[in-house]
Design an enzyme around this catalytic site. Structure first.
Site, PDB file in Angstrom:
ATOM      1  N   HIS A   1       0.727  -1.233   0.045  1.00 41.89           N
ATOM      2  CA  HIS A   1       0.032   0.184   0.081  1.00 41.89           C
ATOM      3  C   HIS A   1       0.752   1.231   0.021  1.00 41.89           C
ATOM      4  CE1 HIS A   1      -3.795   2.415   0.886  1.00 41.89           C
ATOM      5  NE2 HIS A   1      -2.872   3.169   1.504  1.00 41.89           N
ATOM      6  N   CYS A   2       0.846   1.984  -1.054  1.00 43.75           N
ATOM      7  CA  CYS A   2       1.574   3.196  -1.076  1.00 43.75           C
ATOM      8  C   CYS A   2       0.969   4.442  -0.590  1.00 43.75           C
ATOM      9  CB  CYS A   2       1.875   3.461  -2.717  1.00 43.75           C
ATOM     10  SG  CYS A   2       3.022   4.934  -3.018  1.00 43.75           S
TER      11      CYS A   2
END
Length: 261
Positions: A124-125
């Site tokens: 998850h960025c």
């Protein structure tokens, strides 16, 4: 779209616009070329920056490969749906997620931030406020590549406008350009390291999650191979960048583990 994601995207857009504008307002190579009427490089730089922003929003807002509950019913009713939703052998048991209660394909993981299971979950960025998964991972690499090119060019342009003098007047006039250059250097290092690490993992057909949590992932712990999805660099890259449909990783997993040694 959550409030957090809205602020992150707004901050990215504002920062990109401010840095670009600052490079044109100071005595940089771009400003000098513009004054001479040589517009090719200034226009190319602006278009490249615009391309990076568009790629950012595309990757940030698109479906990264969410596993949807209705896929189970559709997959059982329609043969045509197998083009979009890969079918797995009937003897393979799919794990059911304890959070969203969908059947997880192999390599999928539930993301606590997005509240969804994501196919071939990488990470998850927080910068794009979205997961990087099977559907948007190639575009994420394209975005990083274009962003790196813009940063390298922007760093060169910012440096061209810096003429160092030991005076407060010089510092007051050039403080924005100096801060811009330092920010560009920091962002360039981060993006370069991220792109290199991503390309390495892609060439091995593994993900950031699998690389960091190998010892905790059951299908990797129980595999006879170090990496059951690795089919060689060329095929790994082709499958990542050129495949137009989702992959049934279970088939590759069991095929590779049953290959004679």
């Amino acid at each position: 779209m959550g409030a957090g994601g809205l602020w992150v995207r707004a901050a990215y857009t504002a920062l990109s616009g401010a840095l670009t504008l600052g490079l044109f307002l100071h005595r940089t190579d771009l400003q000098k070329q513009e004054e001479r009427g040589e517009l090719l490089q200034p226009l190319t730089f602006v278009l490249l920056g615009l391309c990076s922003v568009l790629l950012y929003f595309k990757v940030s807002l698109m479906d990264p490969g969410f596993v949807k509950p209705e896929e189970e019913e559709k997959a059982s009713k329609s043969e045509e749906q197998s083009i979009v939703i890969p079918q797995v052998p009937s003897d393979i048991k799919m794990r059911r997620c304890g959070y969203c209660m969908v059947k997880q394909p192999m390599r999928a993981k539930h993301c606590q931030e997005c509240q969804h299971c994501v196919r071939r979950y990488d990470h998850h960025c927080p910068w794009i406020e979205n997961c990087v998964g099977e559907k948007n991972h190639p575009l994420f690499i394209a975005y990083l590549s274009v962003q790196l090119l813009v940063l390298l060019w922007g760093g060169h342009v910012a440096w061209s406008g810096l003429y160092f003098e030991q005076s407060w007047d010089w510092l007051k006039y050039n403080i924005f350009l100096l801060v811009s250059f330092l920010l560009i250097v920091v962002f360039t290092i981060v993006v370069l390291l991220l792109l290199i690490s991503q390309l390495y993992l892609i060439s091995c057909n593994t993900t950031t999650w699998e690389f960091m949590s190998h010892h905790r992932i059951s299908y990797l712990r129980h595999s006879e191979l170090e990496n059951p999805f690795d089919q060689g660099v060329i095929l790994n890259l082709w499958r990542f960048f050129c495949s137009c449909h989702l992959t049934a990783w279970e088939k590759i997993y069991f095929h590779r583990n049953n290959e004679p040694v």
